[in-house]
Design an enzyme around this catalytic site. Structure first.
Site, PDB file in Angstrom:
ATOM      1  N   SER A  94       0.860  -1.195   0.000  1.00  0.00           N
ATOM      2  CA  SER A  94       0.000   0.000   0.000  1.00  0.00           C
ATOM      3  C   SER A  94       0.887   1.234   0.000  1.00  0.00           C
ATOM      4  O   SER A  94       1.029   1.900  -1.008  1.00  0.00           O
ATOM      5  CB  SER A  94      -0.940  -0.011   1.199  1.00  0.00           C
ATOM      6  N   HIS A 127       5.953   1.371   3.503  1.00  0.00           N
ATOM      7  CA  HIS A 127       6.769   1.784   4.656  1.00  0.00           C
ATOM      8  C   HIS A 127       7.218   0.623   5.534  1.00  0.00           C
ATOM      9  O   HIS A 127       7.793   0.845   6.593  1.00  0.00           O
ATOM     10  CB  HIS A 127       6.017   2.813   5.507  1.00  0.00           C
ATOM     11  N   GLY A 149       0.843   4.281   4.070  1.00  0.00           N
ATOM     12  CA  GLY A 149      -0.316   3.781   3.341  1.00  0.00           C
ATOM     13  C   GLY A 149      -1.326   3.212   4.320  1.00  0.00           C
ATOM     14  O   GLY A 149      -0.958   2.472   5.231  1.00  0.00           O
ATOM     15  N   GLY A 172      -3.438   0.936   4.008  1.00  0.00           N
ATOM     16  CA  GLY A 172      -3.590  -0.522   3.915  1.00  0.00           C
ATOM     17  C   GLY A 172      -2.745  -1.241   4.948  1.00  0.00           C
ATOM     18  O   GLY A 172      -3.259  -1.985   5.789  1.00  0.00           O
ATOM     19  N   HIS A 180      -0.702   0.281   7.287  1.00  0.00           N
ATOM     20  CA  HIS A 180      -0.600   1.028   8.549  1.00  0.00           C
ATOM     21  C   HIS A 180      -1.700   0.626   9.539  1.00  0.00           C
ATOM     22  O   HIS A 180      -1.414   0.213  10.670  1.00  0.00           O
ATOM     23  CB  HIS A 180      -0.674   2.521   8.216  1.00  0.00           C
ATOM     24  N   TYR A 231      -0.618   4.178  15.533  1.00  0.00           N
ATOM     25  CA  TYR A 231      -0.666   5.123  16.645  1.00  0.00           C
ATOM     26  C   TYR A 231      -0.260   6.505  16.142  1.00  0.00           C
ATOM     27  O   TYR A 231       0.417   6.655  15.123  1.00  0.00           O
ATOM     28  CB  TYR A 231       0.304   4.693  17.760  1.00  0.00           C
ATOM     29  N   TYR A 258       6.343  -3.856  18.606  1.00  0.00           N
ATOM     30  CA  TYR A 258       5.222  -3.325  17.821  1.00  0.00           C
ATOM     31  C   TYR A 258       5.265  -3.933  16.424  1.00  0.00           C
ATOM     32  O   TYR A 258       6.264  -3.783  15.720  1.00  0.00           O
ATOM     33  CB  TYR A 258       5.331  -1.799  17.759  1.00  0.00           C
ATOM     34  N   ASN A 297       4.008  -3.102  13.665  1.00  0.00           N
ATOM     35  CA  ASN A 297       4.233  -2.176  12.558  1.00  0.00           C
ATOM     36  C   ASN A 297       5.702  -1.740  12.460  1.00  0.00           C
ATOM     37  O   ASN A 297       6.090  -1.082  11.506  1.00  0.00           O
ATOM     38  CB  ASN A 297       3.335  -0.945  12.684  1.00  0.00           C
ATOM     39  N   TYR A 298       6.503  -2.101  13.473  1.00  0.00           N
ATOM     40  CA  TYR A 298       7.952  -1.912  13.359  1.00  0.00           C
ATOM     41  C   TYR A 298       8.584  -3.282  13.156  1.00  0.00           C
ATOM     42  O   TYR A 298       9.366  -3.755  13.975  1.00  0.00           O
ATOM     43  CB  TYR A 298       8.518  -1.234  14.614  1.00  0.00           C
TER      44      TYR A 298
HETATM   45  C1  LIG Z   1       9.039   6.944   8.286  1.00  0.00           C
HETATM   46  C2  LIG Z   1       8.039   6.048   8.994  1.00  0.00           C
HETATM   47  C3  LIG Z   1       7.208   6.590   9.950  1.00  0.00           C
HETATM   48  C4  LIG Z   1       6.269   5.797  10.613  1.00  0.00           C
HETATM   49  N1  LIG Z   1       5.442   6.368  11.540  1.00  0.00           N
HETATM   50  C5  LIG Z   1       4.498   5.615  12.142  1.00  0.00           C
HETATM   51  C6  LIG Z   1       3.558   6.200  13.048  1.00  0.00           C
HETATM   52  O1  LIG Z   1       3.572   7.391  13.310  1.00  0.00           O
HETATM   53  N2  LIG Z   1       2.642   5.389  13.621  1.00  0.00           N
HETATM   54  C7  LIG Z   1       2.584   4.045  13.354  1.00  0.00           C
HETATM   55  O2  LIG Z   1       1.720   3.364  13.904  1.00  0.00           O
HETATM   56  N3  LIG Z   1       3.457   3.481  12.506  1.00  0.00           N
HETATM   57  C8  LIG Z   1       4.394   4.222  11.881  1.00  0.00           C
HETATM   58  N4  LIG Z   1       5.253   3.629  11.000  1.00  0.00           N
HETATM   59  C9  LIG Z   1       5.141   2.189  10.743  1.00  0.00           C
HETATM   60  C10 LIG Z   1       4.026   1.894   9.744  1.00  0.00           C
HETATM   61  O3  LIG Z   1       2.772   1.948  10.390  1.00  0.00           O
HETATM   62  C11 LIG Z   1       4.208   0.495   9.135  1.00  0.00           C
HETATM   63  O4  LIG Z   1       5.429   0.435   8.450  1.00  0.00           O
HETATM   64  C12 LIG Z   1       3.047   0.140   8.209  1.00  0.00           C
HETATM   65  O5  LIG Z   1       3.039  -1.252   8.011  1.00  0.00           O
HETATM   66  C13 LIG Z   1       3.141   0.858   6.888  1.00  0.00           C
HETATM   67  O6  LIG Z   1       2.054   0.595   6.055  1.00  0.00           O
HETATM   68  P1  LIG Z   1       2.258   0.809   4.478  1.00  0.00           P
HETATM   69  O7  LIG Z   1       1.000   0.448   3.797  1.00  0.00           O
HETATM   70  O8  LIG Z   1       2.840   2.142   4.236  1.00  0.00           O
HETATM   71  O9  LIG Z   1       3.419  -0.240   4.172  1.00  0.00           O
HETATM   72  P2  LIG Z   1       3.591  -1.477   3.193  1.00  0.00           P
HETATM   73  O10 LIG Z   1       5.065  -1.687   3.154  1.00  0.00           O
HETATM   74  O11 LIG Z   1       2.889  -1.255   1.910  1.00  0.00           O
HETATM   75  O12 LIG Z   1       2.881  -2.653   3.941  1.00  0.00           O
HETATM   76  C14 LIG Z   1       3.253  -3.089   5.241  1.00  0.00           C
HETATM   77  C15 LIG Z   1       2.821  -4.540   5.441  1.00  0.00           C
HETATM   78  O13 LIG Z   1       1.416  -4.671   5.256  1.00  0.00           O
HETATM   79  C16 LIG Z   1       1.122  -5.477   4.124  1.00  0.00           C
HETATM   80  N5  LIG Z   1       0.072  -4.786   3.379  1.00  0.00           N
HETATM   81  C17 LIG Z   1       0.193  -3.647   2.657  1.00  0.00           C
HETATM   82  N6  LIG Z   1      -0.990  -3.306   2.135  1.00  0.00           N
HETATM   83  C18 LIG Z   1      -1.881  -4.230   2.534  1.00  0.00           C
HETATM   84  C19 LIG Z   1      -3.260  -4.415   2.297  1.00  0.00           C
HETATM   85  N7  LIG Z   1      -3.949  -3.559   1.535  1.00  0.00           N
HETATM   86  N8  LIG Z   1      -3.871  -5.479   2.850  1.00  0.00           N
HETATM   87  C20 LIG Z   1      -3.173  -6.347   3.608  1.00  0.00           C
HETATM   88  N9  LIG Z   1      -1.858  -6.236   3.862  1.00  0.00           N
HETATM   89  C21 LIG Z   1      -1.206  -5.175   3.330  1.00  0.00           C
HETATM   90  C22 LIG Z   1       2.410  -5.573   3.346  1.00  0.00           C
HETATM   91  O14 LIG Z   1       2.475  -6.747   2.564  1.00  0.00           O
HETATM   92  C23 LIG Z   1       3.435  -5.524   4.441  1.00  0.00           C
HETATM   93  O15 LIG Z   1       3.539  -6.783   5.061  1.00  0.00           O
HETATM   94  C24 LIG Z   1       6.190   4.408  10.327  1.00  0.00           C
HETATM   95  C25 LIG Z   1       7.036   3.869   9.358  1.00  0.00           C
HETATM   96  C26 LIG Z   1       7.956   4.671   8.695  1.00  0.00           C
HETATM   97  C27 LIG Z   1       8.860   4.056   7.660  1.00  0.00           C
END
Ligand SMILES: Cc1cc2nc3c(=O)[nH]c(=O)nc-3n(C[C@H](O)[C@H](O)[C@H](O)COP(=O)(O)OP(=O)(O)OC[C@H]3O[C@@H](n4cnc5c(N)ncnc54)[C@H](O)[C@@H]3O)c2cc1C
Ligand SMILES: *[C@@H]1O[C@H](CO)[C@@H](O)[C@H](O)[C@H]1NC(C)=O
Ligand SMILES: *[C@@H]1O[C@H](CO)[C@@H](O)[C@H](O)[C@H]1NC(C)=O
Ligand SMILES: *[C@@H]1O[C@H](CO)[C@@H](O)[C@H](O)[C@H]1NC(C)=O
Ligand SMILES: *[C@@H]1O[C@H](CO)[C@@H](O)[C@H](O)[C@H]1NC(C)=O
Ligand SMILES: *[C@@H]1O[C@H](CO)[C@@H](O)[C@H](O)[C@H]1NC(C)=O
Ligand SMILES: *[C@@H]1O[C@H](CO)[C@@H](O)[C@H](O)[C@H]1NC(C)=O
Length: 530
Positions: A105, A108, A176, A178, A180, A186, A468, A470-471
């Protein structure tokens, strides 16, 4: 492959790329056959045949540059659907043709799990970047938001309709929704309203059979699992329906920095005692890093108290005077602003940036990094903080962010959603090390952060040492093939989810018994009864 003689190598390579071309062609045909509306091949299906467009789409949202290096496995192709039925087709064709699927999504993921597969080949990326609609309904106090939207776009679209509504999720605006929200989400309103995942009321997903299911159709167990169980295990989120929360017309932000000669250690010790107990309209996080100590050379440690208060500056000053006078907050430090502008402030945009920038959905920075997380249940003693400063001063670009809990976070039961870090948690720590150069050896940075993690062990949660989801941190263990060992997975599973892990495994076994949705740290199903 090591045993291939050099004369055979070109032939082998030729066969390999011919096989790839076949896979790509077959896959595209399968997608077309299974989609309700045609797929615009040139803008939706990217293969290495056109290396510039392939590289551009692959790297577009990839946040951790470590996972784009040449040595890291690359997908066969990237598919960027423009319609929900394309997502359904991707699941059907992935199964039919045996090409492993990774869904992305916002890109990140800390360990690149949405765009790199370390153990399954061939694989492709299903990139949801073009499914990013947002429909805000102020009357209903809700919004339907599509997986590929960034959380910053969501905040913007809400504020565009009403200055009195908001949503409590991430601080970084390019996340994203999705990935997040399915991992918790949080942000600076968590002490008042909980996590993003606590404020989801419905969803639409594509399941393992390529069906679209809403909350009612998937059932409460499955709906429970996607609100915090982490991405990539329980289906593909297409949409979330989120509940909006009230925000006041005026909020206040500040950042106050203290270094070691200004008493940073004692002030941080005090913060640990009040951060989770103070008025829940107030969120004060601490950003800690080394800094140059000025003309005399050398380095000091700076602790920056970066805060959002849901209210005006006068009230904030009263609260701080009563609970945290040690910080010495003054009226001059405080800026009264709107909630949407506070989002930009906390995300690190320069003062004066217009909120419209959120519509670009762009990341502010990208780098090579490794991170880990901890949860703290008792204040860390000053002597331990001093040991921490010594370690931070030894690393090139370390950063640690301490994030207060308490308030509403403590009033959710641990099993309300899969995210279990609730009452009794004072704050969460994120440990980071960054580097800028691809050629730079990652090893010393990885080793530094692992040593730091060992050092901090006695001062943070234990049995399990919580983390966590998400990390994502692959140091905590990983699946090495499709046949996941439940025992191995429970090591990191209990850190991310405590006892909720066993319920996640039960749900997984029911909704995806053959482990179609999988990655290095996905939730395993129990083995089939023979
Ligand atoms: C610079 C930075 C700042 C951040 N700040 C915060 C913050 O303030 N609060 C917080 O809670 N977290 C934070 N995070 C962590 C963030 O929440 C996680 O990295 C989150 O998984 C990112 O979601 P994404 O869709 O961007 O990532 P992606 O890399 O697209 O996906 C993350 C994971 O979810 C899966 N996924 C993606 N899309 C879907 C979907 N549609 N359905 C099912 N699975 C899916 C992917 O396969 C992967 O396993 C931060 C991360 C970074 C890099
Ligand atoms: C490769 O893709 C780019 C961007 O989509 C396009 O402009 C270019 O014409 C393509 N090149 C070839 C050889 O197809
Ligand atoms: C700490 O901050 C003060 C005030 O900004 C500054 O004068 C001093 O030089 C700093 N000390 C160190 C060691 O950096
Ligand atoms: C941003 O700029 C405005 C106008 O110049 C100023 O009033 C405000 O205090 C600044 N905010 C911050 C946080 O520096
Ligand atoms: C949180 O835990 C503390 C200590 O065990 C207890 O006193 C308090 O009532 C709990 N709070 C909630 C909201 O459950
Ligand atoms: C997984 O287990 C099945 C059944 O035990 C076995 O046939 C298969 O080879 C295993 N696959 C891998 C990748 O280990
Ligand atoms: C979920 O986890 C919590 C906290 O670890 C535990 O108390 C609860 O029993 C678990 N619930 C289920 C259904 O497994």
């Amino acid at each position: 492959m090591v045993s291939l003689s050099s004369s055979l190598f070109p032939l082998f390579f030729l066969l390999l790329s011919a096989a790839s071309a076949l896979t790509q062609e077959q896959f595209f045909q399968c997608l077309s056959l299974n989609s309700k509306i045609p797929i615009p091949q040139a803008t939706a299906f990217f293969t290495p045949k056109n290396i510039s467009s392939f590289t551009a789409v692959l790297s577009s949202t990839a946040q951790n540059l470590r996972y784009l290096l040449p040595s890291v496995p690359k997908p066969e192709f990237v598919f960027v659907p423009v319609h929900e039925s394309h997502v359904q087709a991707a699941v059907i064709c992935s199964k039919k043709l045996g090409v492993h699927l990774r869904v992305r999504s916002g890109g990140h993921d800390y360990e690149g799990l949405s765009y790199v597969s370390e153990f399954e080949f061939p694989f492709f990326i299903l990139d949801l970047a073009k499914l990013r609609s947002i429909n805000v309904d102020i009357q209903d106090n809700s919004a339907w938001i599509q997986a590929g939207a960034t959380i910053g776009e969501v905040y913007y679209r809400i504020s565009e309709k009403s200055q009195r509504h908001g949503f409590p999720a991430g601080l970084c605006t390019s996340l994203g929704v999705g990935g997040h929200i399915t991992g918790g989400a949080y942000g600076s309103m968590m002490r008042k309203y909980g996590l993003g995942a606590d404020n989801v009321v419905d969803a639409r997903i594509v399941d393992v059979n390529g069906r679209i299911l809403d909350r009612k159709a998937m059932g409460e167990d499955h709906f429970w699992a996607i609100r915090g169980g982490g991405g990539g295990s329980f289906g593909i989120i297409l949409w979330w329906k989120i509940k909006l929360v009230p925000v006041p017309p005026t909020v206040t932000v500040f950042t106050v920095t203290k270094n070691l000669t200004q008493g940073a250690t004692k002030i941080l010790y005090k913060w640990q005692q009040i951060a989770d107990k103070i008025d829940e309209n107030l969120f004060i996080r601490v950003i800690i890093q080394p800094a140059s100590a000025g003309a005399k050379g050398g380095r000091t440690i700076t602790t920056s108290y970066n805060a959002l208060f849901l209210g005006g500056a006068n009230k904030l000053l009263q609260i701080m005077q009563k609970s945290f006078p040690e910080l010495g907050l003054t009226r001059k430090d405080c800026t009264e602003t709107s909630w949407i502008k506070s989002v930009l402030y906390i995300a690190g945009y320069p003062n004066g940036t217009s909120p419209e920038i959120l519509l670009q959905g762009k990341s502010l920075f990208k780098n090579y990094f490794k991170a880990k997380s901890d949860f703290v249940k008792n204040p860390i003693p000053e002597t331990a903080l001093e040991g921490l400063w010594k370690r931070l001063l030894k690393e090139q670009s370390p950063l640690t962010i301490w994030n207060p809990y308490g308030g509403k976070m403590s009033r959710f039961a641990e099993s309300e959603i899969p995210f279990p870090h609730r009452n009794g948690t004072l704050f969460k720590i994120q440990w980071l090390s960054f580097w800028q150069e691809p050629k730079e050896n990652a090893k010393p940075h990885m080793e530094w952060i692992r040593r730091l993690y060992n050092y901090m062990g006695p001062y943070v949660s234990g049995n399990p040492r919580e983390a966590y989801v998400n990390y994502r941190d692959l140091d905590l263990g990983m699946n090495r093939n499709k046949n996941v060992s439940y025992i191995r997975a429970s090591v990191w599973g209990s850190k991310y989810f405590k006892d909720n892990f066993s319920r996640l495994v039960r749900v997984k076994t029911k909704v995806d018994p053959d482990n179609f949705f999988r990655h290095e740290q996905s939730i395993p199903p129990l083995p089939h009864a023979q």
